[in-house]
Design a protein around this motif. Structure first.
Motif, PDB file in Angstrom:
ATOM      1  N   UNK A 382      63.260 -12.267  49.502  1.00  0.00           N
ATOM      2  CA  UNK A 382      64.291 -11.614  50.307  1.00  0.00           C
ATOM      3  C   UNK A 382      65.634 -11.813  49.613  1.00  0.00           C
ATOM      4  N   UNK A 383      66.298 -10.718  49.285  1.00  0.00           N
ATOM      5  CA  UNK A 383      67.585 -10.780  48.587  1.00  0.00           C
ATOM      6  C   UNK A 383      68.670 -11.272  49.536  1.00  0.00           C
ATOM      7  N   UNK A 384      69.352 -12.307  49.147  1.00  0.00           N
ATOM      8  CA  UNK A 384      70.406 -12.878  49.990  1.00  0.00           C
ATOM      9  C   UNK A 384      71.742 -12.170  49.725  1.00  0.00           C
ATOM     10  N   UNK A 385      72.621 -12.087  50.744  1.00  0.00           N
ATOM     11  CA  UNK A 385      73.945 -11.483  50.536  1.00  0.00           C
ATOM     12  C   UNK A 385      74.675 -12.173  49.386  1.00  0.00           C
ATOM     13  N   UNK A 386      75.332 -11.382  48.551  1.00  0.00           N
ATOM     14  CA  UNK A 386      76.110 -11.868  47.396  1.00  0.00           C
ATOM     15  C   UNK A 386      75.258 -12.461  46.279  1.00  0.00           C
ATOM     16  N   UNK A 387      73.936 -12.319  46.370  1.00  0.00           N
ATOM     17  CA  UNK A 387      73.090 -12.822  45.276  1.00  0.00           C
ATOM     18  C   UNK A 387      73.215 -11.895  44.071  1.00  0.00           C
ATOM     19  N   UNK A 388      72.914 -12.413  42.891  1.00  0.00           N
ATOM     20  CA  UNK A 388      73.074 -11.657  41.649  1.00  0.00           C
ATOM     21  C   UNK A 388      72.229 -10.384  41.632  1.00  0.00           C
ATOM     22  N   UNK A 389      71.059 -10.426  42.285  1.00  0.00           N
ATOM     23  CA  UNK A 389      70.129  -9.293  42.260  1.00  0.00           C
ATOM     24  C   UNK A 389      70.714  -8.071  42.966  1.00  0.00           C
ATOM     25  N   UNK A 390      71.749  -8.265  43.811  1.00  0.00           N
ATOM     26  CA  UNK A 390      72.357  -7.158  44.556  1.00  0.00           C
ATOM     27  C   UNK A 390      73.600  -6.594  43.867  1.00  0.00           C
ATOM     28  N   UNK A 391      73.880  -7.033  42.645  1.00  0.00           N
ATOM     29  CA  UNK A 391      75.160  -6.703  42.000  1.00  0.00           C
ATOM     30  C   UNK A 391      75.135  -5.454  41.123  1.00  0.00           C
ATOM     31  N   UNK A 392      74.118  -4.614  41.266  1.00  0.00           N
ATOM     32  CA  UNK A 392      74.107  -3.384  40.487  1.00  0.00           C
ATOM     33  C   UNK A 392      72.702  -2.852  40.297  1.00  0.00           C
ATOM     34  N   UNK A 394      69.142  -2.042  38.677  1.00  0.00           N
ATOM     35  CA  UNK A 394      68.254  -2.999  38.005  1.00  0.00           C
ATOM     36  C   UNK A 394      68.388  -2.947  36.484  1.00  0.00           C
ATOM     37  N   UNK A 395      68.586  -1.740  35.931  1.00  0.00           N
ATOM     38  CA  UNK A 395      68.662  -1.611  34.474  1.00  0.00           C
ATOM     39  C   UNK A 395      69.888  -2.338  33.906  1.00  0.00           C
ATOM     40  N   UNK A 396      70.910  -2.564  34.747  1.00  0.00           N
ATOM     41  CA  UNK A 396      72.135  -3.219  34.280  1.00  0.00           C
ATOM     42  C   UNK A 396      72.119  -4.730  34.488  1.00  0.00           C
ATOM     43  N   UNK A 397      71.089  -5.211  35.220  1.00  0.00           N
ATOM     44  CA  UNK A 397      70.978  -6.653  35.453  1.00  0.00           C
ATOM     45  C   UNK A 397      70.153  -7.296  34.340  1.00  0.00           C
ATOM     46  N   UNK A 398      70.486  -8.518  34.017  1.00  0.00           N
ATOM     47  CA  UNK A 398      69.754  -9.230  32.951  1.00  0.00           C
ATOM     48  C   UNK A 398      68.523  -9.902  33.542  1.00  0.00           C
ATOM     49  N   UNK A 399      67.517  -9.076  33.850  1.00  0.00           N
ATOM     50  CA  UNK A 399      66.270  -9.625  34.387  1.00  0.00           C
ATOM     51  C   UNK A 399      65.519 -10.367  33.282  1.00  0.00           C
ATOM     52  N   UNK A 400      64.867 -11.474  33.598  1.00  0.00           N
ATOM     53  CA  UNK A 400      64.050 -12.158  32.586  1.00  0.00           C
ATOM     54  C   UNK A 400      62.998 -11.211  32.024  1.00  0.00           C
ATOM     55  N   UNK A 401      62.647 -11.356  30.748  1.00  0.00           N
ATOM     56  CA  UNK A 401      61.717 -10.433  30.092  1.00  0.00           C
ATOM     57  C   UNK A 401      60.304 -10.504  30.668  1.00  0.00           C
ATOM     58  N   UNK A 420      67.202   2.668  38.143  1.00  0.00           N
ATOM     59  CA  UNK A 420      68.389   3.055  38.916  1.00  0.00           C
ATOM     60  C   UNK A 420      68.431   2.413  40.307  1.00  0.00           C
ATOM     61  N   UNK A 421      67.363   1.729  40.689  1.00  0.00           N
ATOM     62  CA  UNK A 421      67.307   1.119  42.033  1.00  0.00           C
ATOM     63  C   UNK A 421      68.349   0.018  42.163  1.00  0.00           C
TER      64      UNK A 421
END
Length: 446
Positions: A382-392, A394-401, A420-421
Motif C-alpha cells: 500500500x503506497x503511503x502518502x508522500x512516499x517516493x513511489x507516488x512522486x511521478x 513509473x518510468x521516471x522513478x529509479x525502480x530497482x532493476x 506512464x502509470x
C-alpha cells in the motif's frame, strides 16, 4: 528485526533460511541439539537448545527483546502455549501454527488475541485453497488473486503454439491498444529473470503474468492454452490437505479419494458425504485403471511423500489426465517436478512463509506470496502518502532493476501498470521482486 523461531522442523528451518537471507537477526530454538548443529553450520543465525514451552528457557533466550515470535513446532498445543508465554515475557508480535480450522474463525480471533496470539496460520488449509484455485483455472501452474480478484496472477508454461512466443515484451504490449496484462517474471532453465521490454519469450519459459479478471480469456488465448471443464477429480492421499480439498470440491465435482491406511479411509468415508473413498495403494497402476483414472479431468497427489506424489502425477499424465497437482515438500525436488511437466506444485513451507513474511517488512504489506518455481516473490503493498513511489510516472522513478510492477488497485478499479502509470497514495500495488531488492522497495513505499 530480531525474530525468534520456536521449533526447528521443516517450516521453522525454511523460515530461518529465508529470514537470514533478508539480513534479519534470527534466533532458532529447539530441544534437538543435533538438528540445530546442522542448521547452525549452514546459516548465519543463533541456535539455542531449549524447550519452547519452558518459561525459564524462553526468559534465558531473551525472548522479551524479539520483534516477532514465530511458533512452528509439530504440535498445535505447544505452538499456542509457546506464543502465550512469549507474549507474557515481552515479545512484540506472535504467530502460531495450528491445525484446527475452528481456531481461524473470525469470532475466535479476539479470543486468541486476548491470550497473546496476534496471528494463527494453518498451512494445510492454505494449501487446500491453492489446490482449489488451480482447479478453477485450467492451463495454469499457479494462480493467485488480489483484493477480491480485481487483479490475478498466473504462472503459465509457454510453448511453441503460443501467440506470444518469440516476441519481445514490447511487441506483446503493442498487440493491444490498451494493455491487457503484464509479464512480470520468467523462469527459464531454473533461473529467474525480471524482464524488460527487449526480453524475448522462449519455448518452455514459465511466465508470471498479472492481469485483470476480464482479460483472463485473452491471456489464455495468447499463451495457447485450451480451456476445458473439470468434472471428475481423483485425490491420492487422505492427509489434512486431501481431506480439505475434497470438502471444498464436494457438490461441484465428482470426487474419488484413495487412501492406503484402512482406518483413516474409514474415518474419511464418514466425514466426506459426497466423496467416494477407496482404501488402496495409489501407486498401483491396476487399481488406478480399475477406478477409472483415464476418465479423470484432474489428479491431485497429496500424500506425505513428495516422491510418491511426483511419480503418481507422472503416471496420471501418461494415462491422459490433463490437470495434475502435486504436494512437493522437499524443496530440492521442485525444479525436477517443474521440468517434467507436473501442473501445479504445492509446498506447505512456502505457503506458511508467505503468510509470516509480511510481518518482517516495514512497508505496509497486504499480501506476500512466496512462489514455488522461482526465487522472486509477489507482493501487494500500500503506497503511503508522500512516499517516493507516488512522486511521478513509473518510468521516471529509479525502480530497482530486479523489480517489476504488474498492476494497481485503486478503490474498485484495477489498472495494468505501464511506464506512464502514476501511483497515488493508498493505492494497492502488485509487484514482483527478488529478495535482494526488498529494502529498497520498503523505502519507496514508506
Amino acid at each position: 528485526m530480531r525474530i525468534f523461531i520456536a521449533g526447528a522442523g521443516e517450516v521453522g528451518t525454511h523460515l530461518a533460511k529465508m529470514l537470514c537471507s533478508a539480513n534479519h537477526d534470527v534466533i532458532l530454538m529447539d530441544e534437538d541439539e543435533e538438528k540445530l548443529k546442522q542448521i547452525d553450520s549452514h546459516f548465519d543465525l543463533m541456535t539455542i537448545v531449549g524447550s519452547i514451552s519452558s518459561i525459564e528457557d524462553l526468559r534465558e533466550a531473551n525472548v522479551k527483546s524479539c520483534d516477532l515470535f514465530i511458533a512452528v513446532p509439530p504440535y498445535q498445543d505447544m505452538s499456542i502455549l509457546s506464543c502465550i508465554l512469549a507474549k507474557q515475557l515481552g515479545a512484540k508480535t506472535t504467530v502460531a501454527r495450528v491445525n484446527n480450522h475452528e481456531y481461524l474463525l473470525e469470532e475466535n480471533k479476539e479470543f486468541f488475541g486476548k491470550l497473546g496470539i496476534d496471528e494463527l496460520i494453518y498451512p494445510e488449509q492454505l494449501a487446500a485453497k491453492e489446490v482449489f484455485a488451480s482447479l478453477k483455472q485450467v492451463g495454469t501452474r499457479q494462480m493467485y488473486e488480489f483484493t477480491g480478484s480485481k487483479l490475478v496472477m498466473f504462472a503459465l508454461k509457454v510453448r511453441d503454439n503460443a501467440r506470444i512466443v518469440n516476441k519481445t515484451l514490447a511487441e506483446i504490449s503493442a498487440m493491444y491498444e490498451n494493455q491487457e496484462y503484464n509479464i512480470v517474471a520468467i523462469n527459464r532453465d531454473g533461473e529467474t529473470i525480471i524482464p524488460r521490454g527487449k526480453e524475448t519469450l522462449q519455448h518452455n519459459d514459465l511466465v508470471y503474468i498479472i492481469t485483470t479478471k476480464s482479460a483472463v480469456k485473452q491471456v489464455m488465448e495468447d499463451a495457447g492454452k485450451k480451456q476445458f471443464e473439470i468434472k471428475n477429480v481423483m485425490i491420492l492421499g487422505g492427509s489434512r490437505i486431501g481431506k480439505k480439498v475434497a470438502q471444498k470440491l464436494e457438490g461441484n465435482y465428482s470426487i474419488k479419494l484413495i487412501e492406503i491406511d484402512k482406518e483413516k479411509a474409514a474415518r474419511l468415508a464418514d466425514v466426506l458425504a459426497d466423496t467416494l473413498v477407496i482404501n488402496g495403494d495409489g501407486r498401483n497402476l491396476e487399481l488406478l485403471k480399475d477406478e477409472g483414472i483415464k476418465k479423470m479431468d484432474a489428479f491431485v497427489a497429496v500424500t506425505g511423500n513428495s516422491e510418491v506424489n511426483i511419480l503418481a502425477c507422472q503416471l496420471a499424465k501418461k494415462m491422459g489426465v490433463r490437470k495434475t497437482v502435486a504436494e512437493v515438500e522437499n524443496i530440492d525436488y521442485i525444479d525436477l517436478a517443474e521440468n517434467i511437466g507436473i501442473g501445479t506444485l504445492v509446498n506447505k513451507k512456502l505457503i506458511a512463509a508467505s503468510h509470516i513474511y509480511r510481518y518482517t517488512l516495514r512497508a505496509q504489506v497486504s499480501h506476500v506470496k512466496c512462489l514455488t518455481a522461482t526465487d522472486a516473490e509477489v507482493l501487494e503493498l500500500i503506497a503511503q502518502p508522500d512516499s517516493k513511489i507516488t512522486k511521478g510516472a513509473l518510468r521516471k522513478l529509479s525502480l530497482p532493476k530486479d523489480v517489476n510492477i504488474g498492476g494497481v488497485i485503486r478503490g474498485e478499479k484495477a489498472i495494468i501498470a505501464s511506464g506512464d502509470t502514476v501511483i497515488e497514495p493508498h493505492d494497492k500495488v502488485v509487484l514482483f521482486a527478488m529478495p535482494s531488492s526488498f529494502v529498497k522497495i520498503e523505502k519507496m513505499f514508506s
